[in-house]
Design a protein around this motif. Structure first.
Motif, PDB file in Angstrom:
ATOM      1  N   LEU A   1      71.335  40.405  13.687  1.00 53.27           N
ATOM      2  CA  LEU A   1      70.982  39.590  14.848  1.00 53.27           C
ATOM      3  C   LEU A   1      72.123  38.647  15.216  1.00 53.27           C
ATOM      4  CD1 LEU A   1      67.263  38.702  13.980  1.00 53.27           C
ATOM      5  CD2 LEU A   1      68.192  40.693  15.176  1.00 53.27           C
TER       6      LEU A   1
ATOM      7  N   LEU B   1      72.272  46.417  14.895  1.00 55.03           N
ATOM      8  CA  LEU B   1      71.968  47.774  14.468  1.00 55.03           C
ATOM      9  C   LEU B   1      71.483  48.627  15.639  1.00 55.03           C
ATOM     10  CD1 LEU B   1      71.655  49.905  12.283  1.00 55.03           C
ATOM     11  CD2 LEU B   1      69.367  48.981  11.788  1.00 55.03           C
ATOM     12  N   LEU B   2      70.618  48.057  16.462  1.00 52.49           N
ATOM     13  CA  LEU B   2      70.103  48.795  17.620  1.00 52.49           C
ATOM     14  C   LEU B   2      71.221  49.132  18.591  1.00 52.49           C
ATOM     15  CD1 LEU B   2      67.858  49.936  19.384  1.00 52.49           C
ATOM     16  CD2 LEU B   2      67.454  47.618  20.266  1.00 52.49           C
TER      17      LEU B   2
ATOM     18  N   TYR C   1      72.972  35.543  18.131  1.00 55.53           N
ATOM     19  CA  TYR C   1      72.497  34.674  19.205  1.00 55.53           C
ATOM     20  C   TYR C   1      73.680  34.172  20.029  1.00 55.53           C
ATOM     21  CZ  TYR C   1      67.903  34.418  16.977  1.00 55.53           C
ATOM     22  OH  TYR C   1      66.669  34.730  16.451  1.00 55.53           O
TER      23      TYR C   1
ATOM     24  N   ALA D   1      64.962  45.498  13.321  1.00 56.41           N
ATOM     25  CA  ALA D   1      65.815  44.383  13.736  1.00 56.41           C
ATOM     26  C   ALA D   1      66.774  44.019  12.611  1.00 56.41           C
ATOM     27  CB  ALA D   1      64.959  43.181  14.117  1.00 56.41           C
ATOM     28  N   ALA D   2      68.057  44.133  12.880  1.00 56.74           N
ATOM     29  CA  ALA D   2      69.081  43.812  11.879  1.00 56.74           C
ATOM     30  C   ALA D   2      70.372  43.459  12.597  1.00 56.74           C
ATOM     31  CB  ALA D   2      69.298  44.997  10.936  1.00 56.74           C
TER      32      ALA D   2
ATOM     33  N   PRO E   1      67.817  37.299  20.490  1.00 53.57           N
ATOM     34  CA  PRO E   1      69.108  37.684  19.896  1.00 53.57           C
ATOM     35  C   PRO E   1      69.478  39.127  20.215  1.00 53.57           C
ATOM     36  CG  PRO E   1      67.385  37.864  18.254  1.00 53.57           C
ATOM     37  CD  PRO E   1      66.724  37.331  19.503  1.00 53.57           C
ATOM     38  N   LEU E   2      70.764  39.399  20.151  1.00 52.04           N
ATOM     39  CA  LEU E   2      71.241  40.781  20.208  1.00 52.04           C
ATOM     40  C   LEU E   2      71.027  41.425  18.854  1.00 52.04           C
ATOM     41  CD1 LEU E   2      74.635  40.282  22.106  1.00 52.04           C
ATOM     42  CD2 LEU E   2      72.529  41.236  23.032  1.00 52.04           C
ATOM     43  N   GLN E   3      70.559  42.677  18.846  1.00 52.15           N
ATOM     44  CA  GLN E   3      70.319  43.392  17.600  1.00 52.15           C
ATOM     45  C   GLN E   3      71.480  44.338  17.338  1.00 52.15           C
ATOM     46  OE1 GLN E   3      66.311  44.978  17.119  1.00 52.15           O
ATOM     47  NE2 GLN E   3      65.617  43.722  18.850  1.00 52.15           N
TER      48      GLN E   3
END
Length: 275
Positions: A179, A124-125, A181, A176-177, A120-122
């Motif tokens: 997320l 928060l990051l 898909y 990780a926050a 998944p794309l994170q």
């Protein structure tokens, strides 16, 4: 012209360029500069010198085409100074060029993370890394406004290395926050649509500006899109989660980044030649 920028201050560059004007155009130019100094917009001499540095190459081009400076501005020097002093002009860095680094961020950070549909794309990051990217861009814009060509190259290298290190540290520390898909079907459609839209924008902009930065991203765009599609097609999705697939993704990522650097360097040289 690049050598001129390296060895002279902006005021000295202006004097060097002014000396290339004909006597008639020099007289008009001197009157224009004197009138510009009376305008509140150019109360700061440094700002005035930077503005003159932008204007002089255009005046020289007009002169080479048989046009006097008076004809270039279309009015007497006093009236031209009032118009230039009151005009609200965007900063030189505010243009379509700013969209290209944003697209490079998408291609270099977001899309590679979305190649494998199970990863998944994170959110928060991505937000933290984009903040770091904006800070780096602000520093780069400042560098571009205050340093010569050689200083710009060295400073940009330092900024890019620092940005890469900061992003890697963020990837290791940000929890990780948020997320997200991208499914096999919907993700494929979204990736293809994005690639087609950016390609169309590149063609449109390049038709109007031959030295556009946009072509520099096309190789990376389609390489990354192809890798992501291979990870989503049933016939090839199994391969992409193996060690061979990971190697293919790594090679594709390196080639994509290299294409941006090589094509971008060529376009940068063209722009420097025009200056």
């Amino acid at each position: 012209m690049a050598n001129l920028a390296n060895r002279l201050t902006i005021a000295e560059q202006n004097q060097e360029l002014r000396s290339q004007l004909s006597p008639e155009n020099q007289a008009y130019w001197d009157e224009l500069v004197a009138a510009l100094k009376q305008q509140p917009r150019f109360a700061d001499d440094g700002k005035l010198q930077r503005f003159l540095r932008e204007q002089l190459p255009q005046v020289l081009v007009a002169q080479s085409n048989g046009q006097t400076t008076a004809q270039f501005y279309g009015m007497d020097a006093q009236a031209a100074a009032v118009k230039l002093g009151s005009a609200r002009q965007r900063p030189t860095w505010w243009s379509w060029d700013l969209l290209v680094p944003v697209l490079i961020f998408v291609l270099g950070v977001i899309l590679p993370a979305a190649i494998l549909p199970a990863v998944p794309l994170q959110g928060l990051l991505i937000a933290v890394q984009f903040g770091l990217f904006v800070i780096a861009m602000a520093l780069g814009i400042w560098v571009s406004q205050h340093l010569g060509a050689q200083g710009q190259v060295l400073s940009w290298l330092v900024i890019i290395v620092a940005l890469v290190v900061a992003m890697r540290m963020a990837a290791q520390t940000v929890p990780a926050a948020g997320l997200l898909y991208l499914t096999r079907g919907g993700g494929s459609v979204a990736l293809i649509a994005f690639a087609v839209i950016v390609t169309g924008l590149t063609w449109w902009h390049h038709q109007r500006h031959a030295d556009s930065w946009f072509p520099a991203i096309l190789g990376s765009l389609w390489i990354t899109t192809l890798l992501a599609l291979l990870a989503r097609f049933p016939l090839t999705s199994g391969l992409m989660v193996t060690s061979a697939g990971n190697l293919l993704i790594a090679i594709g990522t390196v080639l994509a980044d290299a294409s941006i650097l090589m094509i971008g360097w060529h376009i940068w040289q063209i722009r420097q030649g025009k200056k």
